[in-house]
Design an enzyme around this catalytic site. Structure first.
Site, PDB file in Angstrom:
ATOM      1  N   HIS A  49      -3.750  11.310   0.621  1.00  0.00           N
ATOM      2  CA  HIS A  49      -4.648  10.412  -0.126  1.00  0.00           C
ATOM      3  C   HIS A  49      -4.935  10.984  -1.519  1.00  0.00           C
ATOM      4  O   HIS A  49      -4.928  10.252  -2.511  1.00  0.00           O
ATOM      5  CB  HIS A  49      -6.016  10.281   0.575  1.00  0.00           C
ATOM      6  CG  HIS A  49      -5.985   9.651   1.932  1.00  0.00           C
ATOM      7  ND1 HIS A  49      -6.556  10.240   3.037  1.00  0.00           N
ATOM      8  CD2 HIS A  49      -5.472   8.470   2.353  1.00  0.00           C
ATOM      9  CE1 HIS A  49      -6.405   9.442   4.086  1.00  0.00           C
ATOM     10  NE2 HIS A  49      -5.746   8.367   3.700  1.00  0.00           N
TER      11      HIS A  49
ATOM     12  N   LYS B 190     -14.421   0.326  14.297  1.00  0.00           N
ATOM     13  CA  LYS B 190     -13.760   1.617  14.515  1.00  0.00           C
ATOM     14  C   LYS B 190     -14.809   2.662  14.848  1.00  0.00           C
ATOM     15  O   LYS B 190     -15.953   2.551  14.430  1.00  0.00           O
ATOM     16  CB  LYS B 190     -13.009   2.032  13.254  1.00  0.00           C
ATOM     17  CG  LYS B 190     -11.631   1.426  13.145  1.00  0.00           C
ATOM     18  CD  LYS B 190     -10.824   2.147  12.077  1.00  0.00           C
ATOM     19  CE  LYS B 190      -9.487   1.501  11.843  1.00  0.00           C
ATOM     20  NZ  LYS B 190      -8.764   2.101  10.713  1.00  0.00           N
TER      21      LYS B 190
ATOM     22  N   ARG C  58       4.053   5.539   3.288  1.00  0.00           N
ATOM     23  CA  ARG C  58       4.731   6.751   3.751  1.00  0.00           C
ATOM     24  C   ARG C  58       6.103   6.437   4.326  1.00  0.00           C
ATOM     25  O   ARG C  58       7.015   7.235   4.240  1.00  0.00           O
ATOM     26  CB  ARG C  58       3.905   7.445   4.849  1.00  0.00           C
ATOM     27  CG  ARG C  58       2.632   8.067   4.343  1.00  0.00           C
ATOM     28  CD  ARG C  58       1.716   8.393   5.481  1.00  0.00           C
ATOM     29  NE  ARG C  58       1.375   7.181   6.211  1.00  0.00           N
ATOM     30  CZ  ARG C  58       0.451   7.093   7.146  1.00  0.00           C
ATOM     31  NH1 ARG C  58      -0.217   8.170   7.496  1.00  0.00           N
ATOM     32  NH2 ARG C  58       0.183   5.957   7.737  1.00  0.00           N
TER      33      ARG C  58
ATOM     34  N   SER D  42      -4.658  10.717   8.696  1.00  0.00           N
ATOM     35  CA  SER D  42      -5.984  11.173   9.126  1.00  0.00           C
ATOM     36  C   SER D  42      -6.017  11.310  10.645  1.00  0.00           C
ATOM     37  O   SER D  42      -6.649  12.229  11.172  1.00  0.00           O
ATOM     38  CB  SER D  42      -7.057  10.171   8.683  1.00  0.00           C
ATOM     39  OG  SER D  42      -7.081  10.071   7.285  1.00  0.00           O
TER      40      SER D  42
END
Ligand code: PNS
Length: 166
Positions: A17, A41, A90, A129
């Protein structure tokens, strides 16, 4: 003034990030990194903690602001007059998901919000993460994934003594 927002969960912010934040901040006049307050979440860090961590991690970048938002990204960008969202890619798997969100946001915003993708630097392409949290929760070393002060806080959440890696 060219403004952009980098929205995300940032639970926690990784070197991947931070690489994108630096690159986007060098292109835009003002970059707002905005943490999504997603009630569905179960994050490791609260929104307030994530904002504080991001503020510390970006303190040397004068044109980077840190904020949080809830609800739709297009409502947040409209309110703050931000025409561009930044996202990192990614792998091809990221692209499928991100393309759908970008197109939805463009349509929903009546073409007022465009998404700009940055390809993640190869050295960080494997980082996420979620994997940082999983590695740390089993006592693994996350020094190559996040800045030192972030690692400290992650281990603290899992009640792990990080001195074992020194
Ligand atoms: O770091 P993440 O969890 O991959 O970030 C996802 C994020 C925050 C960019 C995305 O979930 C988002 O923008 N959520 C806000 C709700 C929204 O606007 N949804 C519409 C797109 S379908």
């Amino acid at each position: 003034m060219k403004k952009a927002v980098y929205p995300g969960s940032f639970d926690p912010v990784t070197y991947g990030h931070l690489d994108i934040i630096k690159r986007a901040a060098s292109i835009f006049d003002e970059l707002t990194v905005s943490v999504l307050n997603n009630k569905e979440k179960k994050p490791l860090f609260s929104v307030e903690e994530r904002v504080k961590i991001l503020e510390e991690a970006t303190k040397d970048l004068p044109n980077v602001k840190v904020d949080s938002f809830s609800g739709l990204l297009i409502d947040y960008t409209k309110k703050n007059d931000i025409p561009v969202a930044i996202r990192g890619l990614r792998a091809v798997t990221d692209f499928e998901y991100e393309l759908q969100i970008a197109q939805t946001n463009r349509a929903l915003s009546k073409e007022q919000l465009d998404t700009m993708f940055f390809t993640t630097s190869l050295e960080y392409a494997y980082l996420s993460s979620s994997s940082v949290k999983e590695i740390a929760s089993f006592g693994g070393d996350i020094a190559m994934c996040v800045p030192d002060f972030v690692a400290e806080q992650v281990y603290e959440k899992y009640g792990i003594d990080r001195n074992q890696f020194k």
